[in-house]
Enzyme design. Structure first.
Site, PDB file in Angstrom:
ATOM      1  CG  ASP A   1       8.047  -8.821   2.367  1.00 17.97           C
ATOM      2  OD1 ASP A   1       9.148  -9.274   2.739  1.00 17.97           O
ATOM      3  OD2 ASP A   1       7.376  -8.040   3.059  1.00 17.97           O
TER       4      ASP A   1
ATOM      5  NE  ARG B   1      19.240  10.338  -6.550  1.00 21.77           N
ATOM      6  CZ  ARG B   1      17.998  10.083  -6.162  1.00 21.77           C
ATOM      7  NH1 ARG B   1      17.541   8.850  -6.181  1.00 21.77           N
ATOM      8  NH2 ARG B   1      17.211  11.065  -5.776  1.00 21.77           N
TER       9      ARG B   1
ATOM     10  CB  ALA C   1      -0.939  -0.004   1.206  1.00 19.36           C
TER      11      ALA C   1
ATOM     12  CB  THR D   1      15.938  15.422  -0.701  1.00 19.36           C
ATOM     13  OG1 THR D   1      15.561  15.508  -2.083  1.00 19.36           O
ATOM     14  CG2 THR D   1      15.994  16.833  -0.155  1.00 19.36           C
TER      15      THR D   1
ATOM     16  CD  GLU E   1      13.050   0.483  -4.276  1.00 21.33           C
ATOM     17  OE1 GLU E   1      14.244   0.232  -4.025  1.00 21.33           O
ATOM     18  OE2 GLU E   1      12.357   1.242  -3.569  1.00 21.33           O
TER      19      GLU E   1
END
Length: 596
Positions: free
Chosen positions: A225, A290, A19, A258, A391
């Site tokens: 998971d 990055r 969620a 950030t 992700e």
């Protein structure tokens, strides 16, 4: 064994596991389309890790200067080091402006310009004119709490559209029959019951597995998971060797600062007070991609130019910015730096170090969110009844390196696309296909075996061993020797799982058992990560090999597919990168040297 447990059966059109931003956008999108939708989550929805996303969400709105979704696509392909699939990247970047306006209409409280438009800040790797122009202000922000704003808004929409939530339910395994997914088995932490959810479509939106590492910006709940369940279902994971290290995790704490801090004018310095990024990325400087910044910081520290007593980190300066800017645009950062580094950002620099932040790899999908596997002819075939987004998935829009602020975009664009595809495929309230008792029995047996494990190793000890091994053997820079050693060590640690000890045998709020099940998921993904990295003999994006320092498109412009067979052996395969676009609105972007 099923008779030993109280198993409650449910039937839904769709079950979403997770969620966060992707899971909620998918869940209410499906409910909105008339599908009976359940959302299963191991924590309360607004505690999902999307809430921690700070800097913003990218889209070529052009509110702060000229912009074009094609430029955004170019930057994303370049950022991916040409491992991203260009059809999926086109889909994401082209749909980005509409996705932002949709969020605005749902009520996301974006920061505003003086004209009242959505405020956009510069972010690493974002440019204009296909990389030839100045930095693009493309990242839409709600101060430095953008994920928080988006997650709460998506949860409100999910309640509005009557998504049925099963909160604090832990997903154990997928119900697979004949290569199709027909449901998921979960454990209710509150009353100890087990639940068998039957569904025409299961959507895995379970996030990344950052907690396979010792130092990560991820919450402790980010245990991958969905990826663990996919591996146990016999499915491969894609591009797992690509793990993003965010340049600015707070030294020793790992909490995120950030990229928006550098977007607002912050800069990095070494022990000599030098703005060293000017040497590594003369054009983009502190706003290079990055992976580039993380490697530069690591080199500075290695060569003795780190700061602090142990010369093992660098400084991020924000103290030249006005207190008004810090208060209005970076309020959370000021607070985080104070709590976790003891620093007043208006007067002192923040000690920072590259920290594990994001998994580019995951469950392979197409841009509809459908899970795909390679058939015998190098083409993709869809795994019926199973989707993955966010992700947990690998679309692949991020390729070998994700650009900052593309992750929140990924969540909402592919959350929406999965809902549209499910509505197209599923007739509401249609009958469910049968499942064999043996399929359910196998899942319950595994759960029961872990629950009654009575070995000699504590879960926390084994987890720490795994995390320290991953931190030392699959880090910013890699070599064959270190990766091979790491692969052997992780294999040994995974074998140690057979000897774990669970002290608490209860079924109600048994955190010992939850952590054991999470560790199983982490170990499988840690294993395929280090084996995939050892196999890829080139440097590309976040995968930097000191023994193979160059990108090798001839041999390695391909996606890695890694799985674990029933004997526990790692199986590595490959498939081509999609170098064609979805439409003729933009031409394919040919591989080039990646320079910032």
């Amino acid at each position: 064994m099923t008779k030993a447990y109280n198993i409650i059966h449910h039937k839904f059109d769709v079950v979403v596991v997770g969620a966060g931003g992707a899971g909620l956008r998918s869940a209410f999108g499906m409910a909105k389309e008339g599908l009976n939708t359940a959302c299963i989550t191991k924590l309360f929805p607004t505690r999902s890790h999307t809430v921690a996303a700070q800097g913003g969400i990218s889209a070529a709105l052009g509110n702060m200067g000229e912009d074009d979704w094609r430029w955004h696509m170019y930057d994303t392909v370049k950022g991916s080091d040409w491992l991203g699939d260009q059809d999926a990247i086109e889909y994401m970047c082209k749909n980005a402006p509409d996705a932002i306006l949709e969020l605005e209409h749902y009520g996301v409280p974006f920061s505003r310009t003086e004209e009242g438009k959505i405020y956009q800040r510069p972010f690493g790797g974002m440019t204009t004119e296909y990389g030839k122009g100045k930095a693009a202000q493309r990242t839409c922000a709600a101060a430095d709490r953008t994920g928080h704003a988006i997650l709460h808004t998506l949860y409100q929409q999910s309640l509005k559209h009557k998504v049925q939530f099963f909160v604090e339910y832990f997903a154990i395994d997928l119900l697979m029959e004949d290569g199709e997914c027909r449901g998921v088995v979960v454990w209710n932490l509150d009353d100890g019951t087990l639940h068998c959810f039957r569904a025409h479509n299961v959507v895995l939106a379970t996030g990344g597995y950052g907690r396979a590492y010792f130092s990560a910006t991820s919450a402790h709940t980010c245990t991958g998971d969905g990826g663990g369940m996919a591996i146990r279902a016999g499915l491969p994971l894609q591009d797992m060797e690509f793990v993003q290290f965010h340049p600015t995790g707070i030294y020793s704490a790992g909490c995120l600062i950030t990229e928006g801090a550098r977007g607002e004018g912050g800069y990095l310095v070494n022990a000599n007070g030098e703005r060293f990024m000017e040497r590594y990325a003369p054009a983009a400087k502190d706003l290079a991609s990055r992976d580039v910044v993380s490697r530069a910081m690591t080199i500075e520290i290695r060569e003795g130019r780190g700061v602090g007593e142990h010369k093992d980190h660098v400084f991020l300066h924000l103290n030249h910015l006005s207190p008004e800017i810090l208060h209005s645009r970076l309020p959370g950062i000021s607070e985080t730096a104070k709590i976790f580094a003891g620093v007043d950002v208006t007067k002192e620099p923040i000690p920072v170090l590259p920290t594990v932040h994001y998994n580019m790899g995951g469950i392979p999908t197409n841009y509809h969110g459908q899970v795909i596997i390679k058939d015998g002819t190098n083409h993709n075939s869809v795994v019926k009844g199973l989707m993955a987004i966010g992700e947990a998935a690998c679309v692949s829009v991020h390729g070998a390196n994700r650009l900052g602020s593309n992750s929140l975009l990924d969540l909402v664009v592919f959350g929406r696309s999965s809902a549209l595809k499910a509505a197209e495929l599923i007739s509401p309230a249609s009958p469910h296909k049968p499942i064999k008792e043996a399929s359910l029995e196998k899942i319950i047996n595994r759960f029961d075996k872990v629950r009654h494990a009575n070995g000699n190793i504590l879960v926390a000890d084994l987890r720490l061993k795994m995390q320290r091994t991953m931190q030392s053997h699959a880090s910013v820079f890699r070599t064959q020797e270190v990766l091979d050693e790491g692969a052997g060590m992780i294999s040994e640690i995974r074998n140690g799982y057979k000897d774990i000890k669970i002290n608490d045998k209860s079924l109600i709020w048994n955190s010992d058992l939850v952590e054991a099940l999470e560790l199983d998921n982490l170990l499988d993904q840690a294993l395929v990560t280090v084996y995939s990295a050892a196999a890829r003999k080139e440097s590309r994006g976040a995968h930097a090999r000191e023994d193979y320092p160059d990108r090798n498109d001839g041999d390695w412009m391909k996606h890695t597919l890694s799985s674990i067979d029933e004997a526990g052996k790692i199986v590595i395969d490959y498939k081509p990168v999609t170098l064609t676009t979805l439409t003729d609105e933009i031409s394919a972007i040919p591989p080039a040297k990646r320079v910032y």
